[in-house]
Structures are given as C-alpha cells and as structure tokens.
Scaffold this active site. Structure first.
Site, PDB file in Angstrom:
ATOM      1  N   ASP A   1       0.840  -1.194   0.000  1.00  0.00           N
ATOM      2  CA  ASP A   1       0.000   0.000   0.000  1.00  0.00           C
ATOM      3  C   ASP A   1       0.883   1.255   0.000  1.00  0.00           C
ATOM      4  O   ASP A   1       1.900   1.317   0.686  1.00  0.00           O
ATOM      5  CB  ASP A   1      -0.910   0.005   1.233  1.00  0.00           C
ATOM      6  CG  ASP A   1      -2.062   0.985   1.094  1.00  0.00           C
ATOM      7  OD1 ASP A   1      -3.214   0.535   0.950  1.00  0.00           O
ATOM      8  OD2 ASP A   1      -1.801   2.215   1.131  1.00  0.00           O
ATOM      9  N   ILE A   2       0.475   2.252  -0.760  1.00  0.00           N
ATOM     10  CA  ILE A   2       1.275   3.482  -0.887  1.00  0.00           C
ATOM     11  C   ILE A   2       1.269   4.304   0.406  1.00  0.00           C
ATOM     12  O   ILE A   2       2.172   5.117   0.634  1.00  0.00           O
ATOM     13  CB  ILE A   2       0.752   4.319  -2.080  1.00  0.00           C
ATOM     14  CG1 ILE A   2       1.829   5.245  -2.612  1.00  0.00           C
ATOM     15  CG2 ILE A   2      -0.516   5.071  -1.724  1.00  0.00           C
ATOM     16  CD1 ILE A   2       1.493   5.860  -3.975  1.00  0.00           C
TER      17      ILE A   2
ATOM     18  N   ASN B   1     -12.881  -3.286   2.445  1.00  0.00           N
ATOM     19  CA  ASN B   1     -13.905  -2.254   2.476  1.00  0.00           C
ATOM     20  C   ASN B   1     -14.828  -2.440   1.275  1.00  0.00           C
ATOM     21  O   ASN B   1     -14.360  -2.608   0.150  1.00  0.00           O
ATOM     22  CB  ASN B   1     -13.259  -0.865   2.425  1.00  0.00           C
ATOM     23  CG  ASN B   1     -12.506  -0.540   3.696  1.00  0.00           C
ATOM     24  OD1 ASN B   1     -13.006  -0.776   4.790  1.00  0.00           O
ATOM     25  ND2 ASN B   1     -11.298  -0.017   3.563  1.00  0.00           N
TER      26      ASN B   1
ATOM     27  N   GLU C   1     -12.356   3.329  -1.348  1.00  0.00           N
ATOM     28  CA  GLU C   1     -11.886   4.415  -2.217  1.00  0.00           C
ATOM     29  C   GLU C   1     -11.625   3.947  -3.637  1.00  0.00           C
ATOM     30  O   GLU C   1     -11.838   4.706  -4.589  1.00  0.00           O
ATOM     31  CB  GLU C   1     -10.595   5.018  -1.646  1.00  0.00           C
ATOM     32  CG  GLU C   1     -10.804   5.794  -0.369  1.00  0.00           C
ATOM     33  CD  GLU C   1      -9.485   6.269   0.238  1.00  0.00           C
ATOM     34  OE1 GLU C   1      -8.418   6.006  -0.347  1.00  0.00           O
ATOM     35  OE2 GLU C   1      -9.547   6.889   1.313  1.00  0.00           O
TER      36      GLU C   1
ATOM     37  N   HIS D   1     -10.307  -5.348  -3.427  1.00  0.00           N
ATOM     38  CA  HIS D   1      -8.997  -5.565  -2.833  1.00  0.00           C
ATOM     39  C   HIS D   1      -9.140  -5.969  -1.379  1.00  0.00           C
ATOM     40  O   HIS D   1     -10.059  -5.538  -0.687  1.00  0.00           O
ATOM     41  CB  HIS D   1      -8.108  -4.319  -2.934  1.00  0.00           C
ATOM     42  CG  HIS D   1      -8.757  -3.049  -2.475  1.00  0.00           C
ATOM     43  ND1 HIS D   1      -9.687  -2.374  -3.232  1.00  0.00           N
ATOM     44  CD2 HIS D   1      -8.634  -2.338  -1.324  1.00  0.00           C
ATOM     45  CE1 HIS D   1     -10.087  -1.295  -2.588  1.00  0.00           C
ATOM     46  NE2 HIS D   1      -9.473  -1.251  -1.415  1.00  0.00           N
TER      47      HIS D   1
ATOM     48  N   HIS E   1      -6.977  -5.883   2.147  1.00  0.00           N
ATOM     49  CA  HIS E   1      -5.810  -5.357   2.859  1.00  0.00           C
ATOM     50  C   HIS E   1      -5.256  -6.452   3.762  1.00  0.00           C
ATOM     51  O   HIS E   1      -6.025  -7.148   4.440  1.00  0.00           O
ATOM     52  CB  HIS E   1      -6.212  -4.187   3.770  1.00  0.00           C
ATOM     53  CG  HIS E   1      -6.791  -2.995   3.063  1.00  0.00           C
ATOM     54  ND1 HIS E   1      -6.085  -1.827   2.876  1.00  0.00           N
ATOM     55  CD2 HIS E   1      -8.019  -2.779   2.522  1.00  0.00           C
ATOM     56  CE1 HIS E   1      -6.849  -0.942   2.253  1.00  0.00           C
ATOM     57  NE2 HIS E   1      -8.035  -1.488   2.027  1.00  0.00           N
TER      58      HIS E   1
HETATM   59  P1  5GP Z   1      -9.854   1.325   0.294  1.00  0.00           P
HETATM   60  O1  5GP Z   1     -10.140   2.524   1.136  1.00  0.00           O
HETATM   61  O2  5GP Z   1     -10.440   1.454  -1.091  1.00  0.00           O
HETATM   62  O3  5GP Z   1     -10.175   0.028   0.966  1.00  0.00           O
HETATM   63  O4  5GP Z   1      -8.274   1.277   0.160  1.00  0.00           O
HETATM   64  C1  5GP Z   1      -7.566   1.785  -0.910  1.00  0.00           C
HETATM   65  C2  5GP Z   1      -6.108   1.688  -0.559  1.00  0.00           C
HETATM   66  O5  5GP Z   1      -5.358   1.895  -1.749  1.00  0.00           O
HETATM   67  C3  5GP Z   1      -5.639   2.753   0.440  1.00  0.00           C
HETATM   68  O6  5GP Z   1      -5.075   2.104   1.580  1.00  0.00           O
HETATM   69  C4  5GP Z   1      -4.592   3.567  -0.345  1.00  0.00           C
HETATM   70  O7  5GP Z   1      -3.506   3.969   0.432  1.00  0.00           O
HETATM   71  C5  5GP Z   1      -4.192   2.600  -1.445  1.00  0.00           C
HETATM   72  N1  5GP Z   1      -3.762   3.251  -2.678  1.00  0.00           N
HETATM   73  C6  5GP Z   1      -4.407   4.270  -3.326  1.00  0.00           C
HETATM   74  N2  5GP Z   1      -3.741   4.608  -4.442  1.00  0.00           N
HETATM   75  C7  5GP Z   1      -2.646   3.796  -4.489  1.00  0.00           C
HETATM   76  C8  5GP Z   1      -1.578   3.675  -5.413  1.00  0.00           C
HETATM   77  O8  5GP Z   1      -1.480   4.388  -6.423  1.00  0.00           O
HETATM   78  N3  5GP Z   1      -0.638   2.730  -5.144  1.00  0.00           N
HETATM   79  C9  5GP Z   1      -0.705   1.922  -4.042  1.00  0.00           C
HETATM   80  N4  5GP Z   1       0.275   1.035  -3.877  1.00  0.00           N
HETATM   81  N5  5GP Z   1      -1.712   2.008  -3.148  1.00  0.00           N
HETATM   82  C10 5GP Z   1      -2.669   2.937  -3.374  1.00  0.00           C
END
Ligand code: 5GP
Length: 125
Positions: free
Chosen positions: A39-40, A97, A105, A110, A112
């Site tokens: 994760d970034i 999520n 988001e 995905h 985590h």
């Molecule tokens: P969500 O809130 O959708 O469950 O999690 C999305 C995750 O994607 C977040 O933890 C965010 O930090 C990660 N993320 C968003 N954009 C990027 C990206 O460009 N590269 C990587 N490696 N992770 C990302």
C-alpha cells in the site's frame, strides 16, 4: 452488470492501471488470479493489498460473479501472501472495504493485509 453500489467497473481505476503496469507498484506476489503489492500509504509496518486480476468492483461484485476457480485462486493467494511475508506467527489482519459506509476508495476489489505489530481492536467505537 456488476453487483455493487459503486456502479460499473471503471477500467481507469488506479488498481486497473497498476495491473496494466501503467503505474508502478511494489509487487510482492503475482499468479494467474491475483496480484499483491505494498500500500502506498501504509497503516501498519506491513500493509499489502491483494487484488484479483479480473475486473470486479468490490467483494459484493466478486462473490456474485467470479468463477469458482477465480474465488479459490484469489483466496489462496491472500493466504499465500501472508505466509510468504511470515505473518502467520504472530498473526495478521485482513480487511475488505465494500462501498460507501466502509469508505471504499478504489473501485477494484482488494483485500488489505496488515501486520508487523499488535493491531489493537477491530473497529473504533
Ligand atoms: P480502500 O479505502 O479502497 O479500501 O483502500 C484503498 C487503498 O489503496 C488505500 O489504503 C490507499 O492507500 C491505497 N492506494 C491508493 N492509491 C494507491 C496507489 O497508487 N498505489 C498503491 N500502492 N496504493 C494505493
């Protein structure tokens, strides 16, 4: 039609672009069914995302439309990634999520994987 409040699958979402290699990522695993990368914005010492290679908006969409092979292959990959990262002992957490209330988001399913320290309570109260 995908099953989700998030609408139809968007081929320009960030994880679709990572899968196509248009955006760099720190890969930790790849096979026929899944791709995993750091994760970034890590929320724990280890924070890895595992995504299916096929086009699914969320777990709601994945569980409704994926084939048996895609489902088995994906979840085997989640376990394999955690094992390869040596997280089984002392343990780790997985989280997905789904939709607005969960704050999803990125509209590509995905999971985590969090680890590397005691992770505390499941949810804030
Ligand atoms: P969500 O809130 O959708 O469950 O999690 C999305 C995750 O994607 C977040 O933890 C965010 O930090 C990660 N993320 C968003 N954009 C990027 C990206 O460009 N590269 C990587 N490696 N992770 C990302």
């Amino acid at each position: 039609m995908p099953v989700s409040g998030l609408g139809a699958y968007d081929d320009q979402n960030i994880f679709a672009r990572i899968l196509r290699g248009e955006i760099p990522s720190k890969k930790v695993f790849e096979d026929e069914f899944a791709f995993a990368f750091h994760d970034i914005n890590p929320q724990a010492p280890v924070h890895v995302l595992v995504i299916p290679k096929a086009r699914f908006v969320s777990l709601a969409d994945f569980s409704a439309r994926a084939s048996q092979a895609e489902i088995a292959g994906f979840w085997r990959a989640v376990g394999a990634v955690a094992r390869d990262l040596e997280l089984e002992v002392p343990g780790y957490r997985i989280l997905a999520n789904v939709g607005e209330h969960a704050g999803q988001e990125v509209p590509h399913f995905h999971v985590h994987i969090f680890g590397g320290r005691p992770l505390g309570r499941m949810l804030e109260r």
